[in-house]
Design an enzyme around this catalytic site. Structure first.
Site, short mmCIF file in Angstrom:
data_model
loop_
_atom_site.label_atom_id
_atom_site.label_comp_id
_atom_site.label_asym_id
_atom_site.label_seq_id
_atom_site.Cartn_x
_atom_site.Cartn_y
_atom_site.Cartn_z
N GLU A 13 -5.09 17.53 -10.65
CA GLU A 13 -5.52 17.88 -12.00
C GLU A 13 -7.03 18.09 -12.11
OE1 GLU A 13 -4.45 15.14 -15.21
OE2 GLU A 13 -3.59 16.82 -16.26
N ASN A 36 -0.94 20.86 -20.57
CA ASN A 36 -1.23 20.13 -21.81
C ASN A 36 -1.03 20.99 -23.04
OD1 ASN A 36 -1.85 17.63 -20.70
ND2 ASN A 36 -3.95 18.24 -20.25
N HIS A 79 -0.59 14.81 -29.45
CA HIS A 79 -1.07 13.42 -29.36
C HIS A 79 -1.75 13.00 -30.66
CE1 HIS A 79 -1.18 13.61 -24.70
NE2 HIS A 79 -0.02 13.15 -25.15
N HIS A 138 7.77 11.77 -30.13
CA HIS A 138 6.93 12.54 -29.21
C HIS A 138 7.40 14.00 -29.12
CE1 HIS A 138 4.40 13.41 -25.75
NE2 HIS A 138 5.46 13.89 -25.13
N LYS A 147 6.78 23.68 -13.96
CA LYS A 147 5.89 22.53 -13.75
C LYS A 147 5.54 22.39 -12.27
CE LYS A 147 4.45 17.95 -14.58
NZ LYS A 147 4.58 16.65 -15.17
N ARG A 173 -3.96 22.81 -13.62
CA ARG A 173 -2.86 21.96 -14.08
C ARG A 173 -2.98 21.60 -15.55
NH1 ARG A 173 -0.33 16.69 -10.90
NH2 ARG A 173 0.85 15.93 -12.66
N HIS A 198 -0.26 19.61 -26.47
CA HIS A 198 -0.37 18.15 -26.41
C HIS A 198 -1.62 17.61 -27.10
CE1 HIS A 198 3.12 18.47 -23.94
NE2 HIS A 198 3.20 17.16 -23.79
N ARG A 257 0.82 -1.23 0.00
CA ARG A 257 0.00 0.00 0.00
C ARG A 257 0.85 1.26 0.00
NH1 ARG A 257 -3.25 -3.00 3.65
NH2 ARG A 257 -5.08 -3.82 2.56
N GLU A 311 9.61 20.07 -24.29
CA GLU A 311 8.87 20.33 -23.04
C GLU A 311 9.40 21.60 -22.37
OE1 GLU A 311 6.22 18.75 -22.20
OE2 GLU A 311 6.36 16.98 -23.49
N LYS A 367 2.56 11.78 -10.95
CA LYS A 367 1.82 10.80 -11.74
C LYS A 367 2.67 9.57 -11.99
CE LYS A 367 -1.30 13.72 -14.44
NZ LYS A 367 -1.63 14.19 -15.80
N1 NAD Z 1 4.61 10.80 -15.09
C1 NAD Z 1 4.63 11.88 -15.84
O1 NAD Z 1 4.17 12.94 -15.42
C2 NAD Z 1 5.23 11.81 -17.20
C3 NAD Z 1 5.44 12.99 -17.91
C4 NAD Z 1 6.03 12.91 -19.17
C5 NAD Z 1 6.38 11.68 -19.70
N2 NAD Z 1 6.15 10.55 -18.98
C6 NAD Z 1 6.52 9.24 -19.53
O2 NAD Z 1 7.93 9.23 -19.74
C7 NAD Z 1 8.24 8.26 -20.74
C8 NAD Z 1 9.32 8.82 -21.66
O3 NAD Z 1 10.45 9.08 -20.87
P1 NAD Z 1 11.88 9.43 -21.49
O4 NAD Z 1 11.71 10.34 -22.64
O5 NAD Z 1 12.72 9.83 -20.35
O6 NAD Z 1 12.32 8.06 -22.15
P2 NAD Z 1 12.93 6.68 -21.57
O7 NAD Z 1 12.67 6.53 -20.13
O8 NAD Z 1 12.42 5.63 -22.47
O9 NAD Z 1 14.48 6.89 -21.81
C9 NAD Z 1 14.97 7.02 -23.12
C10 NAD Z 1 16.20 6.16 -23.36
O10 NAD Z 1 17.34 6.80 -22.82
C11 NAD Z 1 18.08 5.93 -21.99
N3 NAD Z 1 18.69 6.78 -20.97
C12 NAD Z 1 18.07 7.39 -19.94
N4 NAD Z 1 18.91 8.20 -19.28
C13 NAD Z 1 20.12 8.09 -19.91
C14 NAD Z 1 21.38 8.70 -19.71
N5 NAD Z 1 21.58 9.63 -18.76
N6 NAD Z 1 22.39 8.36 -20.54
C15 NAD Z 1 22.18 7.46 -21.54
N7 NAD Z 1 21.01 6.87 -21.80
C16 NAD Z 1 19.97 7.18 -20.98
C17 NAD Z 1 17.09 4.91 -21.51
O11 NAD Z 1 17.71 3.69 -21.18
C18 NAD Z 1 16.16 4.77 -22.72
O12 NAD Z 1 16.69 3.86 -23.64
C19 NAD Z 1 6.94 7.91 -21.44
O13 NAD Z 1 6.55 6.62 -21.07
C20 NAD Z 1 5.95 8.94 -20.90
O14 NAD Z 1 4.65 8.45 -20.81
C21 NAD Z 1 5.59 10.60 -17.75
#
Ligand code: NAD
Length: 351
Positions: A216, A224, A231, A243, A206, A220, A227, A101, A165, A123
């Site tokens: 949200e 978007n 999207h 993206h 942010k 908040r 987006h 939990r 972003e 999130k």
């Molecule tokens: N929770 C939220 O509020 C929120 C907001 C925006 C995006 N997201 C989510 O985030 C995800 C995308 O995240 P991302 O763009 O960070 O991609 P990711 O987590 O897939 O990372 C991208 C790639 O970079 C590599 N990597 C990461 N850090 C590195 C570093 N310092 N050096 C070398 N390689 C590295 C990873 O292994 C991966 O292959 C999506 O799933 C999206 O839905 C969540």
């Protein structure tokens, strides 16, 4: 920050007997051992490594993480430290907020996108066959430790995902940053750049937006910006469009729609375009036609009463949510960012 993670955590948070680091293969290989060494010997450390990439954000991975936490004997007063990009943060955050939990959680984002976006706002998410991020929780970490030095190993294409972003954050809440990106954003577009100032400023925007509306229910939604277009572009392209590129084009489309509806200052779109150019982000996309993108947008969950609702900028630092726009204006804006594929040579021309 990474090498002092143990000290930073111990000086701010309750002690934990055990700490599980959740990371992916690449990030774990690069930084896992450094983080583990920084945390030890004050806490016993185990590392849980998941496969990298979006496909990992599944319930199956969550179960594998639960199994590893159970084998480690993690208790409620123990801690999960998520080390990685948004994928790791989303899935590790979900596992930590549901295991027993909810156990303690610290986030160590390692991509620019994760530093300015995914690590802030609480999130967590898991993908489902019916859609991305369909399952999740709101779970706030005790602490977020972002070390911009780790961005040195990140591929430039992934840095760009974050830059889009950053531009969005500048328009939403940091007019000075927008002016700086317009003036000399190129300095952030190369692999040798120092992104620390961008992390600080975009993360602040942010953090302010989510603090005002943690669950949200209203304000908040401003986050978007770009987006709804983004999207739809991703969906209509069958996710062949990155993206970051979709958000970049989406932010410009939002500025153009706002100017067209006389909501925004007339020169705002040109300012956004200059910033995109400086950051080496696209201002146009090739692929699905505007009507196809509009169709994708109309199946979006933000549509109400048969009309799409948009988050639009009135000016830097001033964004309005829930603006209904006529489809004709949206189509005109989409047309302005669309680069139709070059017409195929006819048979007689190729002969
Ligand atoms: N929770 C939220 O509020 C929120 C907001 C925006 C995006 N997201 C989510 O985030 C995800 C995308 O995240 P991302 O763009 O960070 O991609 P990711 O987590 O897939 O990372 C991208 C790639 O970079 C590599 N990597 C990461 N850090 C590195 C570093 N310092 N050096 C070398 N390689 C590295 C990873 O292994 C991966 O292959 C999506 O799933 C999206 O839905 C969540």
């Amino acid at each position: 920050v990474l090498d002092h993670a143990g000290l930073l955590i111990r000086s701010r948070l309750p002690a934990a007997r055990r700490t599980a680091i959740v990371t992916d293969e690449t990030v774990g290989g690069l930084y896992g051992q450094r983080l583990a060494s920084a945390l030890q010997p004050a806490t016993e450390v185990a590392t849980v490594t998941i496969a990298e990439g979006e496909a990992s954000k599944s319930i199956r991975t969550v179960e594998a993480i639960y199994d590893a936490l159970a084998a480690f004997g993690l208790e409620r007063s123990d801690r999960v430290v998520a080390l990685g990009g948004g994928v790791v943060l989303d899935i590790a955050g979900f596992a930590a907020s549901t295991y027993l939990r909810g156990v303690r959680l610290v986030l160590v984002p390692t991509t620019l996108l994760a530093m300015v976006d995914a690590s802030i706002g609480g999130k967590t998410a898991v993908n489902r066959p019916e859609g991305k991020n369909r399952v999740g929780t709101f779970a706030w970490p005790e602490l977020v430790l972002a070390d911009p030095d780790v961005l040195g190993t990140l591929e430039l294409s992934h840095v760009r995902e974050g830059l889009a972003e950053v531009l969005k954050a500048a328009i939403i809440g940091d007019p000075d940053l927008l002016a700086q990106l317009e003036r000399d954003g190129t300095r952030y577009a190369t692999a040798e750049a120092d992104w620390a100032p961008l992390v600080i400023r975009a993360a602040r925007v942010k953090a302010q937006a989510v603090s005002a509306d943690p669950l949200e229910n209203g304000p908040r939604e401003a986050l978007n910006l770009g987006h709804t277009f983004g999207h739809a572009l991703e969906t209509a392209s069958g996710f062949t469009l990155a993206h970051g590129a979709a958000v970049a084009v989406g932010v410009l489309a939002a500025a153009r729609l706002a100017a067209r509806l006389d909501l925004a200052e007339a020169h705002l779109p040109a300012r956004v375009e200059r910033a995109l150019e400086q950051l080496r982000l696209p201002a146009t996309y090739a692929g699905p036609s505007p009507p196809d993108v509009l169709a994708a947008m109309s199946s979006d969950k933000k549509r109400r009463g048969g009309r799409n609702r948009y988050v639009l900028p009135r000016g830097p630092g001033d964004v309005v949510t829930g603006v209904e726009a006529p489809d004709a204006d949206v189509l005109a804006v989409l047309d302005s960012v669309w680069r139709p594929a070059a017409p195929r040579a006819t048979a007689s021309e190729t002969r």
